[in-house]
Design a protein around this motif. Structure first.
Motif, PDB file in Angstrom:
ATOM      1  N   SER A  15       0.853  -1.178  -0.080  1.00 27.98           N
ATOM      2  CA  SER A  15      -0.319   0.108  -0.418  1.00 27.98           C
ATOM      3  C   SER A  15       0.725   1.424  -0.372  1.00 27.98           C
ATOM      4  O   SER A  15       1.592   1.566   0.694  1.00 27.98           O
ATOM      5  CB  SER A  15      -0.757   0.048   1.151  1.00 27.98           C
ATOM      6  OG  SER A  15      -1.798  -0.914   0.665  1.00 27.98           O
ATOM      7  N   GLY A  16       0.658   2.622  -0.356  1.00 33.16           N
ATOM      8  CA  GLY A  16       1.097   3.397  -0.681  1.00 33.16           C
ATOM      9  C   GLY A  16       1.479   4.260  -2.197  1.00 33.16           C
ATOM     10  O   GLY A  16       1.520   3.448  -2.765  1.00 33.16           O
ATOM     11  N   ARG A  20       7.560   7.062  -1.007  1.00 33.96           N
ATOM     12  CA  ARG A  20       7.120   5.896   0.081  1.00 33.96           C
ATOM     13  C   ARG A  20       7.406   5.988   1.559  1.00 33.96           C
ATOM     14  O   ARG A  20       8.577   6.421   1.168  1.00 33.96           O
ATOM     15  CB  ARG A  20       7.343   4.055  -0.129  1.00 33.96           C
ATOM     16  CG  ARG A  20       6.820   3.212  -1.328  1.00 33.96           C
ATOM     17  CD  ARG A  20       6.897   1.887  -1.336  1.00 33.96           C
ATOM     18  NE  ARG A  20       6.735   2.061  -1.884  1.00 33.96           N
ATOM     19  CZ  ARG A  20       5.110   1.005  -1.876  1.00 33.96           C
ATOM     20  NH1 ARG A  20       4.312   1.891  -1.439  1.00 33.96           N
ATOM     21  NH2 ARG A  20       5.155   0.085  -3.638  1.00 33.96           N
ATOM     22  N   VAL A  23       7.333   3.742   7.129  1.00 34.26           N
ATOM     23  CA  VAL A  23       6.205   4.173   8.040  1.00 34.26           C
ATOM     24  C   VAL A  23       7.114   3.124   8.894  1.00 34.26           C
ATOM     25  O   VAL A  23       6.778   4.316  10.640  1.00 34.26           O
ATOM     26  CB  VAL A  23       5.468   3.543   7.523  1.00 34.26           C
ATOM     27  CG1 VAL A  23       3.872   3.245   9.475  1.00 34.26           C
ATOM     28  CG2 VAL A  23       4.507   3.804   6.791  1.00 34.26           C
ATOM     29  N   ARG A  92      -3.570   4.433   3.945  1.00 32.61           N
ATOM     30  CA  ARG A  92      -1.917   4.376   2.653  1.00 32.61           C
ATOM     31  C   ARG A  92      -2.398   4.457   1.475  1.00 32.61           C
ATOM     32  O   ARG A  92      -1.768   4.015   0.750  1.00 32.61           O
ATOM     33  CB  ARG A  92      -0.888   3.440   3.007  1.00 32.61           C
ATOM     34  CG  ARG A  92      -0.264   4.228   4.766  1.00 32.61           C
ATOM     35  CD  ARG A  92       0.340   5.202   4.114  1.00 32.61           C
ATOM     36  NE  ARG A  92       2.193   5.051   3.754  1.00 32.61           N
ATOM     37  CZ  ARG A  92       2.503   5.867   3.273  1.00 32.61           C
ATOM     38  NH1 ARG A  92       2.190   7.105   3.080  1.00 32.61           N
ATOM     39  NH2 ARG A  92       3.497   5.348   2.033  1.00 32.61           N
ATOM     40  N   ASN A  96      -9.314   5.913   0.759  1.00 29.88           N
ATOM     41  CA  ASN A  96      -9.079   5.903   2.687  1.00 29.88           C
ATOM     42  C   ASN A  96     -10.167   6.586   3.285  1.00 29.88           C
ATOM     43  O   ASN A  96     -11.239   7.855   4.102  1.00 29.88           O
ATOM     44  CB  ASN A  96      -8.444   6.921   2.904  1.00 29.88           C
ATOM     45  CG  ASN A  96      -6.545   6.725   2.543  1.00 29.88           C
ATOM     46  OD1 ASN A  96      -6.180   5.858   3.078  1.00 29.88           O
ATOM     47  ND2 ASN A  96      -6.237   7.645   2.297  1.00 29.88           N
ATOM     48  N   VAL A 108       1.589  10.293   8.032  1.00 33.90           N
ATOM     49  CA  VAL A 108       1.057   9.418   8.603  1.00 33.90           C
ATOM     50  C   VAL A 108       1.825  10.034   9.524  1.00 33.90           C
ATOM     51  O   VAL A 108       0.992   9.275  11.022  1.00 33.90           O
ATOM     52  CB  VAL A 108       2.585   8.880   8.250  1.00 33.90           C
ATOM     53  CG1 VAL A 108       3.758   7.702   8.951  1.00 33.90           C
ATOM     54  CG2 VAL A 108       2.838   8.142   6.487  1.00 33.90           C
TER      55      VAL A 108
END
Length: 295
Positions: A15-16, A20, A23, A92, A96, A108
């Motif tokens: 995901s994301g 990047r 996280v 992510r 959402n 984040v």
């Protein structure tokens, strides 16, 4: 020494966005370690997040955080249903939907600080043919788009909108028999959406009046759709208000049953599930603890 409440972070590594963020590093930097202990685990396959969430709940974990898109959130939430463990979200994905409804920050760092605040409340969940959902489920066109999107190599809102514009002219309405609040409706249907939360995601409000804590489904029925009605419906979704009666109809219900002559597609939280000719859609009131204030 008092043991700190424990948080498990479940990260979907696929995901994301392309740019990047690390996280795990942001969690270690911004989580309030004076209040919480934590561990970080990663998903390896579809359904893995549910297993990891169940394991955490059975072990007495206070919070399990889904780090990913709506599909990851759905998987984690399924593993926490009717437990005392709360769902947290670090969004992510491209939509959402649940994070937006619960007013979780989309960054984040902001989402981690939101978790640190320690808010906790309970929300309802929905169920379509045995598949839990937490924002929306649907049959018809939105499920068809979910199936096409699932097979696309490109992700994101732009791809989703392009698919809708490409497919809307070719998709045909289907005859159904729907029972809503004891009243049966025989009609043609372009889409029938079942909303627990107000929006699909990306601030596209399919059911602006939906209350995620009232124990009721908000049902949006679009019988037939031409280009003018499609524009009206699209504008209404983005403006966060119900569409005109000539474009869509809205109902509140504890349970909906739908029968069709042919197998048609359905989705839960935007994830294509499959096809069926009979649907039972209901609610599980106050069935999920979440990290969010009751607003």
């Amino acid at each position: 020494m008092t043991k700190h409440p424990h948080i498990r972070f479940i990260i979907n590594p696929t995901s994301g966005p392309k740019s990047r963020v690390d996280v795990a590093a942001r969690i270690k930097l911004h989580l309030d370690h004076d209040k919480y202990g934590h561990d970080i685990v990663y998903t390896d396959y579809a359904g893995h997040a549910t297993e990891l969430a169940k394991q955490a709940a059975e072990g007495g974990c206070a919070v399990v955080v889904a780090v990913g898109g709506d599909g990851t959130v759905n998987e984690v939430a399924r593993g926490l249903l009717r437990t005392e463990t709360a769902l947290g979200i670090i969004p992510r994905g491209s939509g959402n939907g649940l994070a937006r409804h619960l007013q979780v920050p989309l960054s984040v760092d902001g989402a981690i600080r939101f978790i640190n605040q320690g808010h906790r409340s309970k929300i309802d969940s929905g169920n379509i043919n045995g598949h839990p959902f937490f924002t929306t489920a649907g049959i018809g066109f939105d499920a068809y788009i979910s199936s096409v999107f699932a097979g696309s190599k490109r992700r994101g809102l732009k791809t989703y909108v392009e698919l809708i514009l490409k497919e809307v002219r070719n998709y045909r309405h289907l005859p159904i028999k729907a029972t809503i609040n004891g009243k049966t409706i025989d009609t043609d249907m372009f889409v029938m959406a079942f909303a627990n939360a107000a929006q699909y995601g990306n601030n596209a409000y399919i059911a602006p009046m939906a209350n995620i804590r009232d124990g009721l489904l908000d049902v949006c029925l679009v019988r037939q759709l031409d280009m003018l009605k499609a524009l009206n419906l699209s504008y209404s979704m983005l403006a966060k208000k119900p569409a005109g009666a000539d474009s869509a109809e809205y109902f509140k219900a504890e349970k909906v049953e739908v029968i069709t002559d042919h197998h048609i597609m359905y989705h839960a939280d935007g994830e294509f599930i499959g096809k069926a000719s009979e649907f039972i859609v209901g609610m599980l009131p106050q069935s999920l603890h979440v990290v969010a204030p009751c607003v």
